[in-house]
Design a protein around this motif. Structure first.
Motif, PDB file in Angstrom:
ATOM      1  N   THR A 153      -7.743   5.426   1.585  1.00  0.00           N
ATOM      2  CA  THR A 153      -7.155   4.123   1.896  1.00  0.00           C
ATOM      3  C   THR A 153      -8.155   3.103   2.434  1.00  0.00           C
ATOM      4  OG1 THR A 153      -6.512   5.002   4.058  1.00  0.00           O
ATOM      5  CG2 THR A 153      -4.858   5.055   2.298  1.00  0.00           C
ATOM      6  N   CYS A 180      -7.272   9.601   3.899  1.00  0.00           N
ATOM      7  CA  CYS A 180      -5.972   9.164   3.373  1.00  0.00           C
ATOM      8  C   CYS A 180      -5.069   8.840   4.558  1.00  0.00           C
ATOM      9  CB  CYS A 180      -5.367  10.255   2.499  1.00  0.00           C
ATOM     10  SG  CYS A 180      -6.325  10.607   1.011  1.00  0.00           S
ATOM     11  N   ALA A 216       0.830  -1.204   0.000  1.00  0.00           N
ATOM     12  CA  ALA A 216       0.000   0.000   0.000  1.00  0.00           C
ATOM     13  C   ALA A 216       0.867   1.258   0.000  1.00  0.00           C
ATOM     14  CB  ALA A 216      -0.927  -0.014   1.215  1.00  0.00           C
ATOM     15  N   ILE A 221       1.190   4.189  -2.880  1.00  0.00           N
ATOM     16  CA  ILE A 221       0.957   5.604  -2.571  1.00  0.00           C
ATOM     17  C   ILE A 221       2.188   6.430  -2.937  1.00  0.00           C
ATOM     18  CG2 ILE A 221       0.672   7.226  -0.656  1.00  0.00           C
ATOM     19  CD1 ILE A 221      -1.107   5.024   0.677  1.00  0.00           C
ATOM     20  N   VAL A 271      -0.917   3.628   6.223  1.00  0.00           N
ATOM     21  CA  VAL A 271      -1.093   2.174   6.213  1.00  0.00           C
ATOM     22  C   VAL A 271       0.188   1.538   6.764  1.00  0.00           C
ATOM     23  CG1 VAL A 271      -1.745   0.158   4.863  1.00  0.00           C
ATOM     24  CG2 VAL A 271      -2.540   2.427   4.160  1.00  0.00           C
ATOM     25  N   MET A 306      -7.859  -0.699   1.454  1.00  0.00           N
ATOM     26  CA  MET A 306      -6.480  -1.097   1.162  1.00  0.00           C
ATOM     27  C   MET A 306      -5.963  -2.030   2.254  1.00  0.00           C
ATOM     28  SD  MET A 306      -4.443   2.331  -0.054  1.00  0.00           S
ATOM     29  CE  MET A 306      -3.113   1.505  -0.915  1.00  0.00           C
ATOM     30  N   GLN A 347      -4.376   0.844  10.009  1.00  0.00           N
ATOM     31  CA  GLN A 347      -4.195   2.167   9.434  1.00  0.00           C
ATOM     32  C   GLN A 347      -4.254   3.195  10.564  1.00  0.00           C
ATOM     33  OE1 GLN A 347      -6.270   3.152   5.820  1.00  0.00           O
ATOM     34  NE2 GLN A 347      -6.485   0.999   5.226  1.00  0.00           N
ATOM     35  N   TRP A 385      -1.548   4.966  -6.446  1.00  0.00           N
ATOM     36  CA  TRP A 385      -2.806   5.042  -5.682  1.00  0.00           C
ATOM     37  C   TRP A 385      -3.023   6.493  -5.288  1.00  0.00           C
ATOM     38  CZ3 TRP A 385      -6.026   0.870  -4.477  1.00  0.00           C
ATOM     39  CH2 TRP A 385      -7.076   1.147  -3.598  1.00  0.00           C
TER      40      TRP A 385
END
Length: 272
Positions: A34, A258, A21, A25, A261, A37, A43, A30
């Motif tokens: 998120t 956003c 992930a 990003i 991750v 994801m 996260q 991406w």
């Protein structure tokens, strides 16, 4: 937690691990929120503050663990959080950021390298995406996910415990659930104190200062069915709201939805 951006710019293949992930990003592959994801991976909400405010903010998190569950904190000037990811670089690994100076929004970049300073301290806070994963695994419908909207969030009349200049009201997120599911949700989310834990209120929103459930302060309305009740969790928007009230000379947060991750699994934070 806050809202995800439109899914229109998502690539066909959804990254399945934290490291995948972050690389997606970082590369620009991406370019949206998120949510969805790296399923099963933690996260985090993000707050980056000058070192002069770091000890007070750390204390604020310790005094308010429900809305501010601290996952990790960095050293001044260090953009890495190795406990959350070996290759993690906070300057490039969040899809979008919000940069503030004296409380005023000055930028919403996809990379904060040009804003980075040697006195900045990273705080990563637990996110409700983690306990939502557990609720969905139990078969519960989460209305905002079904409708592809942002979870509704509300400022309440419930005060947080102040630390130094940091103070302000608790912000909560709401999910409509049937009473039996609400009971089950309490049982499930109690096992995740590092990601907001159990609900802080059920039913009667007016008792916590919410005048109109259909008009959230953040996010989008989640329609309720006749056989459902509102269930409220402490929300990671609380520290952002508090920081905005303090208006520090400089700070950075993630853009709503956003998130950071990580390589940590949700299961690591569950109390069995």
């Amino acid at each position: 937690m806050s809202a995800a951006a439109s899914s229109a710019s998502r690539p066909a293949a959804i990254p399945q691990t934290g490291v995948a992930a972050r690389r997606a990003i970082r590369s620009g592959e991406w370019k949206t929120g998120t949510s969805g994801m790296a399923p099963g991976y933690v996260q985090g909400n993000l707050a980056i503050l000058p070192a002069a405010l770091a000890s007070d903010f750390m204390r604020f998190c310790q005094l308010n663990p429900k809305p501010c569950p601290l996952l990790a904190a960095g050293a001044p000037g260090d953009p890495h959080l190795p406990s959350l990811g070996e290759d993690l670089d906070i300057r490039t690994d969040v899809g979008r950021y919000k940069v503030f100076r004296n409380g005023e929004l000055i930028d919403e970049p996809t990379d904060i390298t040009k804003h980075w300073r040697d006195d900045l301290v990273i705080f990563a806070l637990g996110c409700s995406f983690s306990f939502e994963d557990a609720l969905m695994q139990d078969g519960m419908e989460l209305r905002h996910i079904t409708n592809n909207t942002t979870v509704p969030m509300y400022r309440t009349n419930v005060p947080t415990t102040a630390a130094g200049p940091f103070h302000g009201p608790l912000v909560v997120s709401m999910r409509p659930l049937k009473p039996a599911d609400a009971i089950r949700a309490i049982q499930i989310t109690t096992r995740f104190p590092a990601v907001h834990g159990a609900p802080v209120h059920i039913g009667k929103p007016e008792l916590i200062g919410i005048k109109d459930i259909d008009k959230p302060d953040y996010g989008e309305r989640a329609p309720m069915k006749d056989d459902e009740i509102p269930v409220f969790w402490a929300c990671g928007v609380t520290p952002q709201s508090v920081v905005a009230t303090v208006k520090p000379e400089f700070c950075i947060t993630h853009y709503p939805g956003c998130m950071l991750v990580t390589d940590r699994k949700n299961s690591e934070f569950a109390i069995m």
